[in-house]
Design an enzyme around this catalytic site. Sequence first.
Site, PDB file in Angstrom:
ATOM      1  CG  ASP A 252      -1.840   1.151   1.276  1.00 36.12           C
ATOM      2  OD1 ASP A 252      -2.948   1.020   0.731  1.00 36.12           O
ATOM      3  OD2 ASP A 252      -1.469   2.217   1.828  1.00 36.12           O
TER       4      ASP A 252
ATOM      5  CE1 TYR B 256       0.291   7.617   2.723  1.00 35.41           C
ATOM      6  CE2 TYR B 256       0.982   5.407   2.124  1.00 35.41           C
ATOM      7  CZ  TYR B 256       0.059   6.262   2.686  1.00 35.41           C
ATOM      8  OH  TYR B 256      -1.094   5.737   3.225  1.00 35.41           O
TER       9      TYR B 256
END
Length: 282
Positions: free
Chosen positions: A48, A53
């Site tokens: 994931d 991010y």
Amino acid sequence: MQTKHDTVRLPNGVQMPKIGFGTWQSKEGDQAITAVSTALELGYRHIDTAAGYGNEKSVGIAVRNSGIPREEIFVTSKLPNSKRGYYSAFETFKQTMDNLELEYLDLYLIHWPASFHRFQDWEQINLDTWRAMTELYKQGKIKAIGVSNFLPHHLKALMETEVTPMVNQIELNPGCRQLETRAYCQQHGIVVEAWSPLGSGRILNDENLAKIAKKHNKSVAQVCLRWALQINTCPLPKSVTPERIKQNLELFDFSLDQEDLELIDKLPDFGQSGNHPDKVNW
Ligand code: A2P
């Protein structure tokens, strides 16, 4: 017998490994590449990530260099908040695929809903973003589509669409149980994934969870992950520490009993990050 390779069937028939490997706060470069490579070596088959991010390139490198056939790895990414909207979603998805250097994505999620707190036309913004994701899905570039951090009222606004959300990834752990959102998802066949299943470390010193862990000769982290599985959700634990990455898959030689589950149900809310989907500033 349950195993680390168990999958859940999404509403469109796609099989998703129940345990995913979280990468939030894994730094782009050596740290994220090594963590994801270690996870794949140890048996994780669901990774994931998110554009937000900042580590999609590293995830792509680890997946491509793993030697594991692409179709055996389930890869998720997410559309960032600054890129909501119909046209923007196409460009942003392309950027994600350029970062990952993969032919297709298994799951693409709207990272956070546009909410009434910031946007008068929040429903339309989410619908426009969703329409673009639906087109990408129908073109075969994404195997399944869903959302993240959507509360029941955000979900409701998408439930009249041609393809409805298959997954909702929410903050979920024994100190943040999200009963309403879970119930709504269950009623509508939406698979729930748990981000921050260990409360990002915040709940690991809790004495009640420690008691349960001691009883089963397991760690508190393992109790949290086992709980997520037993309530039919899919945990996405993050770690950059090989021993923990391994430990977080060792969940199938014990199970929580009724007494444990009841104790967890009585815990106060103490596991939240504080990022409420209707209050965040993004
Ligand atoms: P690290 O990455 O340094 O190993 P969450 O998945 O809820 O966001 O939690 C991630 C946090 O929990 C990270 O700080 C991670 O540390 C830590 N962590 C992950 N697995 C374990 C474990 N089995 N025991 C203790 N801490 C863990």
